[in-house]
Design a protein around this motif. Structure first.
Motif, PDB file in Angstrom:
ATOM      1  N   LYS A 222       0.825  -1.207   0.000  1.00 51.69           N
ATOM      2  CA  LYS A 222       0.000   0.000   0.000  1.00 51.69           C
ATOM      3  C   LYS A 222       0.858   1.254   0.000  1.00 51.69           C
ATOM      4  N   ILE A 223       1.880   1.275   0.855  1.00 52.75           N
ATOM      5  CA  ILE A 223       2.748   2.443   0.929  1.00 52.75           C
ATOM      6  C   ILE A 223       3.522   2.628  -0.369  1.00 52.75           C
ATOM      7  N   THR A 224       3.953   1.529  -0.969  1.00 49.12           N
ATOM      8  CA  THR A 224       4.659   1.633  -2.248  1.00 49.12           C
ATOM      9  C   THR A 224       3.748   2.224  -3.314  1.00 49.12           C
ATOM     10  N   GLN A 225       2.504   1.765  -3.360  1.00 51.21           N
ATOM     11  CA  GLN A 225       1.559   2.257  -4.358  1.00 51.21           C
ATOM     12  C   GLN A 225       1.150   3.704  -4.116  1.00 51.21           C
ATOM     13  N   GLU A 226       0.889   4.030  -2.856  1.00 48.49           N
ATOM     14  CA  GLU A 226       0.302   5.338  -2.549  1.00 48.49           C
ATOM     15  C   GLU A 226       1.335   6.417  -2.260  1.00 48.49           C
ATOM     16  N   GLU A 227       2.539   6.025  -1.845  1.00 44.06           N
ATOM     17  CA  GLU A 227       3.542   7.020  -1.458  1.00 44.06           C
ATOM     18  C   GLU A 227       4.793   6.973  -2.333  1.00 44.06           C
TER      19      GLU A 227
END
Length: 316
Positions: free
Chosen positions: A176-181
């Motif tokens: 999630k963090i890779t995708q969103e941030e």
């Protein structure tokens, strides 16, 4: 209710330097020798046996570093005469059980972010015994001889990595963090972000490093892959992956009173990257050892002064 899987270990004798090291720990659990022969009054022995001799460890299911360190402490404590009961459970169950007295200690509390909600809920009902690792974080890792040094470089050098970033499970926080941030922050939208599973990511990492090819994967510290493969982290100048965390030890609210000497030892306990990654690698990525405790035995033989050094640092 505590889940079913229980891990126990019968005390056994270690070889050579490990025997000397663990016996030198001197927590006083064997200090009950008769003072008939020594002429002691018994006061000194009583002072040396302040710690309770039974202890339960809550091991967090799925958290490799917590599993590894819990088995390491099981070995140390049992060699000193403690009776250790170790139970594996979800972290939420462990923290609830710790606050309620079902467990005495757990070695895997990530602060200040990952387990912040548990700190808010149980902070007044547990004892924070300190942290043993201070570089727990999410990462993007590459083979150590590849050109990119930072995530900014990765955007410019995507072709060098087959225009691919290898990920793990779709539901993971790292995904999630890779995708969103990470991807929008560093302009990595043009790369193929492959979402699959942790085993698939590790297989691709192994294949690329064995073949001498460049590879970029989502990873985290601590992980045994840093001991097994020639890899390094890309710098994250914008902080898209978040700050590093500390891994703390929590005990019951009365832990310091029940285990005063052990409290000092835990307070002095720490593992550097080399020590932790090698322990995890031996435990989770080797067919050489029959079980977790066999891996710990082997690790202690490779680190024969570890317990002596811990004792000296704790001043006990």
């Amino acid at each position: 209710m505590i889940p079913a899987r229980t891990t126990t270990r019968t005390a056994r004798t270690r070889r050579g330097a490990v025997v000397a090291a663990t016996l030198a720990l001197g927590l006083g659990l064997s200090a009950c020798a008769s003072d008939t022969d020594t002429g002691e009054t018994g006061d000194e022995s009583a002072a040396a046996t302040e710690d309770e001799t039974e202890i339960s460890i809550g091991i967090p299911s799925g958290w490799d570093e917590g599993i590894a360190v819990s088995h390491l402490w099981t070995a140390i404590l049992e060699d000193e005469g403690y009776t250790v009961d170790s139970q594996t459970a979800d972290v939420g169950v462990i923290y609830t059980g710790l606050a309620g007295g079902d467990f005495d200690v757990t070695f895997d509390v990530w602060l200040p972010y990952t387990h912040a909600s548990y700190l808010e809920e149980y902070g007044e009902e547990v004892t924070d015994l300190g942290y043993w690792y201070d570089d727990a974080k999410l990462t993007i890792a590459v083979n150590e001889d590849s050109p990119a040094q930072s995530l900014e470089d990765l955007a410019e050098m995507a072709d060098e990595y087959g225009n691919k970033l290898v990920g793990i499970e779709a539901g993971a926080g790292l995904t999630k963090i890779t995708q969103e941030e990470v991807i929008p922050t560093y302009g990595l939208e043009g790369m193929d972000y492959s979402i699959s599973s942790t085993p698939a990511m590790l297989a691709e990492l192994k294949g690329a490093t064995d073949a001498g090819e460049n590879v970029a994967v989502t990873l985290w510290r601590p992980h045994w892959a840093y001991d097994e493969f020639p890899i390094r982290d890309l710098e994250d100048p914008e902080g898209a992956l978040g700050d590093a965390e500390e891994i703390h030890v929590w005990g019951t609210s009365d832990f310091e009173e029940r285990y005063p000497t052990l409290t000092k030892l835990i307070g002095a306990f720490e593992l550097d990257d080399e020590q932790l990654f090698s322990l995890e690698n031996m435990m989770f990525n080797s067919d050489e050892y029959a079980d977790e405790q066999a891996a710990v035995d082997a690790w202690l033989e490779e680190n024969p002064t570890f317990v002596e050094d811990l004792k000296e640092a704790a001043g006990v």
